[in-house]
Design a protein around this motif. Structure first.
Motif, short mmCIF file in Angstrom:
data_model
loop_
_atom_site.label_atom_id
_atom_site.label_comp_id
_atom_site.label_asym_id
_atom_site.label_seq_id
_atom_site.Cartn_x
_atom_site.Cartn_y
_atom_site.Cartn_z
N UNK A 46 54.18 19.32 6.43
CA UNK A 46 55.27 19.86 5.70
C UNK A 46 56.13 20.69 6.32
N UNK A 47 55.28 21.61 7.11
CA UNK A 47 56.03 22.63 8.10
C UNK A 47 56.91 21.99 9.05
N UNK A 48 56.31 20.81 9.66
CA UNK A 48 57.06 20.24 11.05
C UNK A 48 58.38 19.57 10.29
N UNK A 49 58.31 18.91 9.18
CA UNK A 49 59.39 18.38 8.59
C UNK A 49 60.30 19.40 8.01
N UNK A 50 60.00 20.50 7.33
CA UNK A 50 60.84 21.47 7.29
C UNK A 50 61.46 22.07 8.48
#
Length: 110
Positions: A46-50
């Motif tokens: 999720x952090x990477x995609x964010x």
């Protein structure tokens, strides 16, 4: 290319709005994580995609407002927008805690 002060001020405001948008979306993501427990790898994805989509969004905003050139006032505007959301959230939290204490005092005195 030399920009006028009015143009720089508008770019700064647009960048501030971009910073506010980024922080609010991240706050929603954190709230989602608190509502539904995530595993470590899911949080990492999720952090990477964010950050991937934030970088695309900010590049688009920078390209749209400054035609792709990195300007100090654009970066300062993003940081200012993020800090505005952070301090506003802290202000609301402080008010919430104060009202919670007042409510507890009221319940005890009844």
């Amino acid at each position: 290319m030399m920009l006028g002060i009015e143009t720089e001020a508008m770019i700064f405001l647009f960048a501030g709005l971009s910073g506010i948008t980024v922080m609010l979306v991240y706050d929603i993501l954190v709230l989602f994580r608190k509502l539904i427990r995530h595993r470590y790898w899911a949080v990492s994805v999720e952090d990477f995609l964010f950050w991937f989509f934030v970088s695309i969004y900010l590049f688009y905003q920078m390209y749209r407002t400054t035609y792709g050139s990195i300007r100090w006032f654009f970066i300062l505007g993003i940081v200012s927008g993020c800090l505005f959301v952070y301090f506003f959230r802290m202000f609301l939290k402080k008010i919430w805690m104060k009202e919670q204490k007042n409510l507890e005092k009221y319940k005890k005195n009844r």
